[in-house]
Scaffold this active site. Structure first.
Site, PDB file in Angstrom:
ATOM      1  N   VAL A 156       0.833  -1.202   0.000  1.00 46.63           N
ATOM      2  CA  VAL A 156       0.000   0.000   0.000  1.00 46.63           C
ATOM      3  C   VAL A 156       0.867   1.251   0.000  1.00 46.63           C
ATOM      4  O   VAL A 156       0.640   2.186  -0.787  1.00 46.63           O
ATOM      5  CB  VAL A 156      -0.957  -0.003   1.205  1.00 46.63           C
ATOM      6  CG1 VAL A 156      -1.777   1.280   1.234  1.00 46.63           C
ATOM      7  CG2 VAL A 156      -1.880  -1.217   1.163  1.00 46.63           C
TER       8      VAL A 156
ATOM      9  N   ALA B  31     -10.606  -1.008   2.503  1.00 49.48           N
ATOM     10  CA  ALA B  31     -10.763  -2.119   1.560  1.00 49.48           C
ATOM     11  C   ALA B  31     -12.191  -2.254   1.051  1.00 49.48           C
ATOM     12  O   ALA B  31     -12.491  -3.187   0.311  1.00 49.48           O
ATOM     13  CB  ALA B  31     -10.337  -3.421   2.226  1.00 49.48           C
TER      14      ALA B  31
ATOM     15  N   ASP C  81      11.418   2.807   6.222  1.00 49.12           N
ATOM     16  CA  ASP C  81      11.073   1.393   6.268  1.00 49.12           C
ATOM     17  C   ASP C  81      12.361   0.610   6.479  1.00 49.12           C
ATOM     18  O   ASP C  81      13.165   0.468   5.557  1.00 49.12           O
ATOM     19  CB  ASP C  81      10.380   0.947   4.970  1.00 49.12           C
ATOM     20  CG  ASP C  81       9.788  -0.454   5.077  1.00 49.12           C
ATOM     21  OD1 ASP C  81      10.371  -1.280   5.805  1.00 49.12           O
ATOM     22  OD2 ASP C  81       8.755  -0.709   4.448  1.00 49.12           O
TER      23      ASP C  81
ATOM     24  N   ASP D   7      -8.766   6.204   9.210  1.00 46.33           N
ATOM     25  CA  ASP D   7      -9.753   5.205   8.787  1.00 46.33           C
ATOM     26  C   ASP D   7      -9.823   4.044   9.767  1.00 46.33           C
ATOM     27  O   ASP D   7     -10.769   3.258   9.731  1.00 46.33           O
ATOM     28  CB  ASP D   7      -9.381   4.674   7.399  1.00 46.33           C
ATOM     29  CG  ASP D   7     -10.349   3.630   6.873  1.00 46.33           C
ATOM     30  OD1 ASP D   7     -11.568   3.887   6.922  1.00 46.33           O
ATOM     31  OD2 ASP D   7      -9.897   2.557   6.435  1.00 46.33           O
TER      32      ASP D   7
ATOM     33  N   ALA E  13      -3.819   2.442   7.926  1.00 49.89           N
ATOM     34  CA  ALA E  13      -3.157   1.144   8.045  1.00 49.89           C
ATOM     35  C   ALA E  13      -3.814   0.279   9.111  1.00 49.89           C
ATOM     36  O   ALA E  13      -4.648  -0.573   8.825  1.00 49.89           O
ATOM     37  CB  ALA E  13      -1.675   1.347   8.349  1.00 49.89           C
ATOM     38  N   ARG E  14      -3.466   0.527  10.370  1.00 50.05           N
ATOM     39  CA  ARG E  14      -4.019  -0.215  11.488  1.00 50.05           C
ATOM     40  C   ARG E  14      -4.148   0.722  12.687  1.00 50.05           C
ATOM     41  O   ARG E  14      -3.256   1.538  12.951  1.00 50.05           O
ATOM     42  CB  ARG E  14      -3.120  -1.399  11.866  1.00 50.05           C
ATOM     43  CG  ARG E  14      -3.138  -2.548  10.881  1.00 50.05           C
ATOM     44  CD  ARG E  14      -4.460  -3.301  10.866  1.00 50.05           C
ATOM     45  NE  ARG E  14      -4.450  -4.481  10.017  1.00 50.05           N
ATOM     46  CZ  ARG E  14      -4.761  -4.489   8.738  1.00 50.05           C
ATOM     47  NH1 ARG E  14      -5.094  -3.341   8.132  1.00 50.05           N
ATOM     48  NH2 ARG E  14      -4.746  -5.614   8.037  1.00 50.05           N
TER      49      ARG E  14
ATOM     50  N   HIS F 204     -13.188   2.363   8.920  1.00 55.19           N
ATOM     51  CA  HIS F 204     -12.392   1.259   8.347  1.00 55.19           C
ATOM     52  C   HIS F 204     -12.932   0.866   6.968  1.00 55.19           C
ATOM     53  O   HIS F 204     -13.325  -0.280   6.732  1.00 55.19           O
ATOM     54  CB  HIS F 204     -12.393   0.044   9.280  1.00 55.19           C
ATOM     55  CG  HIS F 204     -11.180  -0.824   9.076  1.00 55.19           C
ATOM     56  ND1 HIS F 204     -10.608  -1.563  10.077  1.00 55.19           N
ATOM     57  CD2 HIS F 204     -10.426  -1.078   7.967  1.00 55.19           C
ATOM     58  CE1 HIS F 204      -9.568  -2.234   9.623  1.00 55.19           C
ATOM     59  NE2 HIS F 204      -9.441  -1.946   8.339  1.00 55.19           N
TER      60      HIS F 204
ATOM     61  N   GLU G 106     -12.510  -1.086  17.498  1.00 56.89           N
ATOM     62  CA  GLU G 106     -13.478  -1.008  16.403  1.00 56.89           C
ATOM     63  C   GLU G 106     -14.667  -1.906  16.713  1.00 56.89           C
ATOM     64  O   GLU G 106     -14.509  -3.131  16.763  1.00 56.89           O
ATOM     65  CB  GLU G 106     -12.827  -1.411  15.078  1.00 56.89           C
ATOM     66  CG  GLU G 106     -11.722  -0.446  14.645  1.00 56.89           C
ATOM     67  CD  GLU G 106     -11.143  -0.766  13.269  1.00 56.89           C
ATOM     68  OE1 GLU G 106     -11.567  -1.774  12.649  1.00 56.89           O
ATOM     69  OE2 GLU G 106     -10.269  -0.010  12.808  1.00 56.89           O
TER      70      GLU G 106
END
Length: 534
Positions: free
Chosen positions: A151, A284, A170, A255, A230-231, A281, A260
């Protein structure tokens, strides 16, 4: 083959199964747990999303189950170990929703910069206001991407199209991989210091949970924008709220959430903040992504029926059974070496070398290389790295893999060496089996002799009298018990490397005390999850 579908799956994506005369597809949504347990024994495959818990209890009832297919990236709702013990293959769809997540990131960022979420209800209410909604352009701004994976890489390409300068942090990719995307690889500190927009795209694990906290917000530019698609939990949400309240962060777009659906007071206040753009969320949640992940898992089931290799299996090796049996002890050794070295090596690996010495070099060592590679890279991605996909993951990260074998051996009848080359230098270690148990016999050019244990400390310093005592005193004062100690030295009063096993993890404060007390050149705590289970 009978296939059970228990969650909402795109009908278009299931078409490959529907058209195959060998397959019977039953769609049964909203099943009670007891009913699912009662009927699962009739099926050879199950396709789920996140709504069905495929746990050990369900697996015990699944007498005929051959495949568990998760139509999405995450497999948090599947107990993979329990499935593996029953010989059930677990597959997922790690690529189907990648584009949707990248586009949603850009949608949130653009909505925030152009005040879409405020201007839209204003106009719908009958107002005609323009000045309050004056926005910002992306062109010329610096985007800091944390995590240049599937992503993050797509977000980088889209940001470049908006004429943004892109920096990325990264530690698991090579500089060449960053260059392929036309971005600059930098440290996390540089992302924090220089970025006008910061967007996270990492998996959520022990390394990334809370990786952006209060101290990072303090170092950011005034007026920075923060995005998380992402998370939930990668960004400390309480610190995020404080940064918005203080005005240091001009706006944020989330998001995903640590809860959640969100229930805590902090999350309710964060979601309701006037400078937040939020979605539940939805990264996707596009028709295309839902179709793609369904198509991917449908194809995997057909591959299974056809006896073809499965591209996205997360729990099966593909090696000759007789060879696997012979290699099994060595797979345990190299897996522990890989997990150990992954926590010591500098960031951005460019090349990983696996060397085999002695009797073991007479055999095909590919299973060992793949197992060690999986252990080395498993902390680096949002999906599990295993013996099936390890080489593909390494290739996608731009990491070169080398394997050497020689039947000549000096001190041991069998020995394995693992080396990681990075821009900052090289880290290496060697191991063997002693009475069937893994033993680390060399780290860099220091001779060692220890068995990996769950919690370990690795220290490198100039050898001086009294330092071992200081280490013991500091750990003892904090209630951290030393299990075993191994000392390697180049020469008397020279450079030393100490490896300690400890009964419980040491805190960051203790590590700082140790580093200061011995003037450490290198100090790292290692958590060996495989040593906990072996």
């Amino acid at each position: 083959m009978k296939v059970l579908i228990t969650d909402e799956i795109s009908p278009e994506g299931l078409q490959p199964l529907q058209e195959d005369p060998r397959i019977q597809v039953d769609v049964k949504l909203g099943l009670a747990v007891e009913e699912l347990h009662r009927i699962i024994g009739d099926y050879e495959a199950i396709i789920t999303r996140s709504g069905t818990r495929v746990d050990s209890a369900l697996i015990r009832h699944a007498k005929n189950l051959k495949i568990i297919a998760r139509a999405g990236v995450g497999i948090d709702n599947v107990e993979v170990d329990a499935a593996s013990k029953q010989g059930i293959i677990v597959v997922n769809a790690p690529y189907g929703n990648v584009n949707s997540a990248a586009e949603h990131t850009m949608a949130l960022l653009l909505s925030l910069c152009r005040n879409i979420t405020q201007a839209n209800p204003s106009l719908k209410s009958g107002e005609w206001k323009r000045a309050p909604f004056t926005g910002h352009e992306l062109k010329g701004r610096t985007l800091g991407i944390i995590g240049l994976g599937k992503v993050g890489g797509r977000v980088a390409l889209r940001a470049k199209a908006f004429e943004m300068e892109v920096l990325t942090y990264d530690p698991y990719i090579s500089e060449k991989r960053a260059e392929d995307f036309g971005v600059k690889l930098v440290s996390l500190e540089d992302i924090v210091r220089y970025a006008d927009v910061i967007s996270v795209h990492t998996p959520l694990n022990d390394e990334t949970r809370g990786m952006i906290g209060a101290e990072h917000f303090e170092g950011m530019k005034n007026g920075v924008i923060v995005v998380n698609c992402a998370r939930g939990g990668i960004i400390d949400e309480a610190a995020m709220l404080d940064a918005l309240d203080s005005g240091r962060v001009t706006g944020a777009a989330f998001d995903v959430w640590s809860e959640e659906p969100p229930t805590s007071d902090v999350l309710r206040r964060l979601i309701g903040h006037e400078r937040m753009v939020v979605t539940p969320h939805l990264g996707a949640n596009t028709f295309e992504a839902q179709k793609n992940v369904a198509v991917d898992v449908s194809r995997e089931i057909i591959h299974y029926l056809d006896g073809r290799p499965m591209e996205n299996a997360v729990n099966i090796p593909r090696f000759d059974p007789d060879l696997m049996e012979h290699m099994r002890p060595f797979i345990g050794l190299i897996s522990q070496m890989g997990e150990f070295l992954s926590q010591l090596a500098p960031a951005n690996p460019e090349k990983i070398t696996f060397s085999y010495y002695g009797k073991i070099a007479r055999y095909d060592c590919a299973p060992l290389t793949v197992a060690g590679l999986a252990a080395l890279l498993n902390r680096a991605t949002e999906t599990e790295v295993n013996m099936v996909n390890a080489r593909l993951v390494a290739r996608n990260m731009g990491i070169a893999i080398e394997e050497t074998r020689t039947t000549e051996a000096e001190s041991f009848s069998d020995m394995i060496s693992l080396s990681v080359q990075t821009p900052e230098g090289q880290r290496s270690m060697a191991g063997t089996l002693f009475e069937g148990k893994p033993k680390i016999v060399k780290m860099r050019d220091f001779q060692t002799d220890f068995t990996p244990e769950p919690y370990m400390l690795v220290m490198n310093y100039e050898d001086r009298p009294g330092l071992i005592g200081k280490i013991g005193t500091i750990l003892g004062a904090e209630g951290v018990n030393i299990g075993n100690m191994n000392l390697g030295r180049r020469a008397k009063a020279g450079e030393a490397m100490v490896v300690l096993s400890i009964d419980s993890p040491a805190s960051d404060e203790v590590l700082e005390q140790l580093a200061a007390a011995i003037d450490a050149r290198f100090l790292k705590q290692v958590h060996m999850t495989q040593a906990e289970t072996d």
